[in-house]
Design a protein around this motif. Structure first.
Motif, mmCIF file in Angstrom:
data_model
loop_
_atom_site.group_PDB
_atom_site.id
_atom_site.type_symbol
_atom_site.label_atom_id
_atom_site.label_comp_id
_atom_site.label_asym_id
_atom_site.label_seq_id
_atom_site.Cartn_x
_atom_site.Cartn_y
_atom_site.Cartn_z
ATOM 1 N N MET A 29 16.899 29.026 1.480
ATOM 2 C CA MET A 29 17.676 29.585 2.575
ATOM 3 C C MET A 29 16.904 30.736 3.228
ATOM 4 O O MET A 29 16.361 31.592 2.551
ATOM 5 C CB MET A 29 19.015 30.095 2.037
ATOM 6 N N ASP A 30 16.856 30.722 4.540
ATOM 7 C CA ASP A 30 16.168 31.784 5.274
ATOM 8 C C ASP A 30 17.075 32.993 5.411
ATOM 9 O O ASP A 30 18.248 32.872 5.717
ATOM 10 C CB ASP A 30 15.777 31.302 6.670
ATOM 11 N N LYS A 31 16.508 34.180 5.187
ATOM 12 C CA LYS A 31 17.237 35.423 5.423
ATOM 13 C C LYS A 31 16.749 36.006 6.736
ATOM 14 O O LYS A 31 15.563 35.957 7.042
ATOM 15 C CB LYS A 31 17.012 36.405 4.284
ATOM 16 N N LYS A 32 17.675 36.587 7.517
ATOM 17 C CA LYS A 32 17.337 37.153 8.819
ATOM 18 C C LYS A 32 17.679 38.633 8.830
ATOM 19 O O LYS A 32 18.714 39.043 8.324
ATOM 20 C CB LYS A 32 18.116 36.461 9.933
ATOM 21 N N LYS A 83 12.536 36.596 9.836
ATOM 22 C CA LYS A 83 13.085 35.523 9.010
ATOM 23 C C LYS A 83 12.159 35.326 7.814
ATOM 24 O O LYS A 83 10.952 35.128 7.969
ATOM 25 C CB LYS A 83 13.188 34.227 9.800
ATOM 26 N N LEU A 84 12.753 35.402 6.643
ATOM 27 C CA LEU A 84 11.992 35.187 5.415
ATOM 28 C C LEU A 84 12.230 33.753 4.969
ATOM 29 O O LEU A 84 13.295 33.415 4.473
ATOM 30 C CB LEU A 84 12.437 36.165 4.326
ATOM 31 N N SER A 138 18.421 50.557 4.637
ATOM 32 C CA SER A 138 18.774 49.644 3.545
ATOM 33 C C SER A 138 18.048 48.304 3.690
ATOM 34 O O SER A 138 17.600 47.716 2.701
ATOM 35 C CB SER A 138 20.281 49.420 3.502
ATOM 36 N N ASN A 139 17.894 47.828 4.930
ATOM 37 C CA ASN A 139 17.175 46.577 5.157
ATOM 38 C C ASN A 139 15.688 46.717 4.872
ATOM 39 O O ASN A 139 15.051 45.773 4.415
ATOM 40 C CB ASN A 139 17.391 46.085 6.583
#
Length: 129
Positions: free
Chosen positions: A1-4, A63-64, A113-114
């Motif tokens: 799953m890609d994290k944005k 996007k990871l 935090s991000n």
């Protein structure tokens, strides 16, 4: 799953981009004050400002993916894709994420935090590769 995650470019680029964006807003306000009545030209320039503002905020994403980092930019032809194998170092400084590759150094401004979360995820991906 890609994290944005949303980001802004380095400080100098952000100042330039946002200055041009707020020039559109000031043009809208100037037209309104000069004409002294709300006209279609004022509304059109304000709508253009809202659209440009939304593009500036919404389109810049990190996007990871499973094997690469994708930096989405406002102009899609400028998007960059970075393989985790190419990343040599990841550093943080407050709201700033620094990603060094073999060829470039990327400085990204994000929520604090991000920054920590993305840095940790990148370090984990680099360690696996």
């Amino acid at each position: 799953m890609d994290k944005k995650y949303c980001y802004q470019p380095d400080v100098a680029t952000s100042v330039i981009c946002w200055s041009f964006t707020f020039m559109i807003f000031l043009l809208s306000m100037l037209l309104w004050l000069e004409i002294t009545v709300l006209q279609p030209w004022t509304i059109v320039t304000f709508i253009i400002f809202i659209v440009v503002f939304a593009l500036q905020v919404g389109s810049r994403q990190i996007k990871l993916g499973p094997d690469r980092l994708l930096l989405n930019k406002v102009i899609k032809t400028n998007n960059e894709s970075i393989s985790y194998a190419d990343i040599s170092a990841v550093a943080t400084a407050g709201h700033k994420l620094l990603v060094k590759t073999k060829h470039n150094e990327y400085e990204l401004l994000m929520k604090k935090s991000n920054v920590q979360e993305v840095a940790q995820l990148l370090r984990n991906k680099i360690a696996v590769v």
